[in-house]
Design an enzyme around this catalytic site. Sequence first.
Site, PDB file in Angstrom:
ATOM      1  N   ARG A  85       0.910  -1.818   0.192  1.00  0.00           N
ATOM      2  CA  ARG A  85       0.036  -0.152   0.185  1.00  0.00           C
ATOM      3  C   ARG A  85       0.921   1.353  -0.234  1.00  0.00           C
ATOM      4  NH1 ARG A  85      -4.771  -2.131   2.677  1.00  0.00           N
ATOM      5  NH2 ARG A  85      -6.788  -0.321   3.182  1.00  0.00           N
ATOM      6  N   ARG A 124     -21.896  -2.372   3.838  1.00  0.00           N
ATOM      7  CA  ARG A 124     -21.109  -3.176   4.276  1.00  0.00           C
ATOM      8  C   ARG A 124     -21.282  -4.004   5.381  1.00  0.00           C
ATOM      9  NH1 ARG A 124     -14.676  -3.954   3.019  1.00  0.00           N
ATOM     10  NH2 ARG A 124     -14.769  -1.969   4.378  1.00  0.00           N
ATOM     11  N   ARG A 157     -18.031  -2.362  10.157  1.00  0.00           N
ATOM     12  CA  ARG A 157     -16.518  -2.713  10.724  1.00  0.00           C
ATOM     13  C   ARG A 157     -15.989  -1.126  10.984  1.00  0.00           C
ATOM     14  NH1 ARG A 157     -12.297  -4.535   5.916  1.00  0.00           N
ATOM     15  NH2 ARG A 157     -11.558  -1.494   5.880  1.00  0.00           N
TER      16      ARG A 157
HETATM   17  P1  AP5 Z   1      -8.465  -3.349   4.694  1.00  0.00           P
HETATM   18  O1  AP5 Z   1      -9.371  -4.202   5.025  1.00  0.00           O
HETATM   19  O2  AP5 Z   1      -7.059  -3.780   3.363  1.00  0.00           O
HETATM   20  O3  AP5 Z   1      -9.810  -2.219   3.770  1.00  0.00           O
HETATM   21  P2  AP5 Z   1      -9.048  -1.557   2.488  1.00  0.00           P
HETATM   22  O4  AP5 Z   1      -8.615  -1.607   1.538  1.00  0.00           O
HETATM   23  O5  AP5 Z   1      -9.714   0.039   3.044  1.00  0.00           O
HETATM   24  O6  AP5 Z   1     -10.405  -2.278   1.497  1.00  0.00           O
HETATM   25  P3  AP5 Z   1     -12.095  -2.260   2.164  1.00  0.00           P
HETATM   26  O7  AP5 Z   1     -11.283  -4.108   2.460  1.00  0.00           O
HETATM   27  O8  AP5 Z   1     -12.528  -1.685   2.601  1.00  0.00           O
HETATM   28  O9  AP5 Z   1     -12.528  -3.582   0.487  1.00  0.00           O
HETATM   29  P4  AP5 Z   1     -12.356  -4.337  -0.710  1.00  0.00           P
HETATM   30  O10 AP5 Z   1     -11.367  -3.606  -1.304  1.00  0.00           O
HETATM   31  O11 AP5 Z   1     -11.517  -5.380   0.006  1.00  0.00           O
HETATM   32  O12 AP5 Z   1     -14.141  -4.573  -1.068  1.00  0.00           O
HETATM   33  P5  AP5 Z   1     -14.933  -5.767  -0.411  1.00  0.00           P
HETATM   34  O13 AP5 Z   1     -14.439  -6.579  -1.527  1.00  0.00           O
HETATM   35  O14 AP5 Z   1     -15.412  -5.593   1.034  1.00  0.00           O
HETATM   36  O15 AP5 Z   1      -7.563  -2.258   5.378  1.00  0.00           O
HETATM   37  C1  AP5 Z   1      -8.800  -1.548   6.651  1.00  0.00           C
HETATM   38  C2  AP5 Z   1      -7.066  -0.694   7.388  1.00  0.00           C
HETATM   39  O16 AP5 Z   1      -5.803  -1.516   7.765  1.00  0.00           O
HETATM   40  C3  AP5 Z   1      -6.658   0.330   6.161  1.00  0.00           C
HETATM   41  O17 AP5 Z   1      -6.911   1.305   6.584  1.00  0.00           O
HETATM   42  C4  AP5 Z   1      -5.719   0.740   7.374  1.00  0.00           C
HETATM   43  O18 AP5 Z   1      -5.360   1.135   8.746  1.00  0.00           O
HETATM   44  C5  AP5 Z   1      -4.732  -1.474   7.689  1.00  0.00           C
HETATM   45  N1  AP5 Z   1      -4.197  -1.830   6.785  1.00  0.00           N
HETATM   46  C6  AP5 Z   1      -4.639  -2.909   6.091  1.00  0.00           C
HETATM   47  N2  AP5 Z   1      -3.207  -3.340   5.000  1.00  0.00           N
HETATM   48  C7  AP5 Z   1      -2.679  -2.099   5.004  1.00  0.00           C
HETATM   49  C8  AP5 Z   1      -0.868  -1.804   4.991  1.00  0.00           C
HETATM   50  N3  AP5 Z   1      -0.911  -2.791   3.581  1.00  0.00           N
HETATM   51  N4  AP5 Z   1      -0.312  -0.693   4.937  1.00  0.00           N
HETATM   52  C9  AP5 Z   1      -0.179  -0.533   6.327  1.00  0.00           C
HETATM   53  N5  AP5 Z   1      -2.359  -0.452   7.196  1.00  0.00           N
HETATM   54  C10 AP5 Z   1      -2.869  -1.941   5.993  1.00  0.00           C
HETATM   55  O19 AP5 Z   1     -16.364  -5.201  -1.318  1.00  0.00           O
HETATM   56  C11 AP5 Z   1     -16.741  -3.798  -0.194  1.00  0.00           C
HETATM   57  C12 AP5 Z   1     -18.208  -4.164  -0.083  1.00  0.00           C
HETATM   58  O20 AP5 Z   1     -18.847  -3.700  -1.264  1.00  0.00           O
HETATM   59  C13 AP5 Z   1     -18.556  -5.262   0.246  1.00  0.00           C
HETATM   60  O21 AP5 Z   1     -20.390  -5.000   0.822  1.00  0.00           O
HETATM   61  C14 AP5 Z   1     -19.395  -6.356  -0.739  1.00  0.00           C
HETATM   62  O22 AP5 Z   1     -20.612  -6.877  -0.318  1.00  0.00           O
HETATM   63  C15 AP5 Z   1     -19.301  -4.901  -2.003  1.00  0.00           C
HETATM   64  N6  AP5 Z   1     -19.341  -6.152  -3.562  1.00  0.00           N
HETATM   65  C16 AP5 Z   1     -17.923  -6.194  -3.962  1.00  0.00           C
HETATM   66  N7  AP5 Z   1     -17.927  -5.824  -4.768  1.00  0.00           N
HETATM   67  C17 AP5 Z   1     -19.514  -5.766  -5.341  1.00  0.00           C
HETATM   68  C18 AP5 Z   1     -19.968  -4.951  -6.921  1.00  0.00           C
HETATM   69  N8  AP5 Z   1     -19.189  -5.660  -7.785  1.00  0.00           N
HETATM   70  N9  AP5 Z   1     -21.017  -4.458  -6.450  1.00  0.00           N
HETATM   71  C19 AP5 Z   1     -21.434  -4.372  -5.644  1.00  0.00           C
HETATM   72  N10 AP5 Z   1     -20.959  -4.188  -4.504  1.00  0.00           N
HETATM   73  C20 AP5 Z   1     -20.270  -4.796  -4.307  1.00  0.00           C
HETATM   74 MG    MG Z   2     -10.660  -6.079   2.046  1.00  0.00          MG
END
Ligand code: AP5
Ligand code: MG
Length: 210
Positions: A85, A124, A157
């Site tokens: 990231r 979500r 979350r």
């Molecule tokens: P992390 O858990 O990685 O969160 P993020 O990158 O913010 O991504 P999300 O998990 O929120 O989204 P996603 O892309 O996985 O989407 P999802 O499939 O869930 O990180 C959280 C925190 O941890 C960071 O802010 C940071 O503090 C820390 N962190 C983590 N890694 C780090 C690193 N490497 N370095 C530093 N800090 C770090 O889908 C989202 C929603 O949309 C769900 O409800 C799903 O059901 C829905 N959905 C999915 N696909 C579709 C579709 N095609 N159409 C409609 N709805 C859909």
């Molecule tokens: Mg995720």
Amino acid sequence: MRIVFLGPPGAGKGTQAARLAQALKLAHISTGDMLRAEVAANSNLGRLAKAYMDRGELVPDDVIIGMIQNRLRKGSGMVLDGFPRTVTQAEALDRALAEAKSNIDRVVYFKADGEELVRRLSGRATCSKCQTPYNLTSAPPRKAGTCDKCGGKLVQRDDDKPEAVRNRLKVYTQQTAPVLDYYRLAGMVHEVNAIGTPDQVYARIEKAVK
Ligand code: AP5
Ligand code: MG
């Protein structure tokens, strides 16, 4: 095969990584899930990380790299979800894989606009046990409030509250978008339109990793 999923919060990385990893028999490695497990266990690492996560900020690079290094050194097949990231993390990943005499095969970039991301994140619900993401409109569980896979309780979350979401999107643009340029320079990025049903997006990803 080693695949990196890159894209903004809410783009669907976790949803698609779980499915692709199962189909290709790869490990699904999500630093977000690893951190949330540490928070749930109330470990030192979890307590340190929670403050950053709740604000929607990145956990410091040395903490993340320390947490994930051993898994990377094995170099076996994996889908990396939410890591790297920062450019510092991308460089650490290259070094760890080089030590294991392996490399990244594909970088898949999930392209989606801000409005859709906010809509997805605000609806979500996440399993408190196995972290499977659901969505109250686009991907509801069979039984309200309960995970289809493990029966765990679904929760919102802490970082899906509007203020944290806004900050995560800002942090993504400032700190994670440069990782895309890092891989673009190396000619490794396969861009995938992340708008559409989960099945449509999955079909695009399958094509990109072939
Ligand atoms: P992390 O858990 O990685 O969160 P993020 O990158 O913010 O991504 P999300 O998990 O929120 O989204 P996603 O892309 O996985 O989407 P999802 O499939 O869930 O990180 C959280 C925190 O941890 C960071 O802010 C940071 O503090 C820390 N962190 C983590 N890694 C780090 C690193 N490497 N370095 C530093 N800090 C770090 O889908 C989202 C929603 O949309 C769900 O409800 C799903 O059901 C829905 N959905 C999915 N696909 C579709 C579709 N095609 N159409 C409609 N709805 C859909
Ligand atoms: Mg995720």
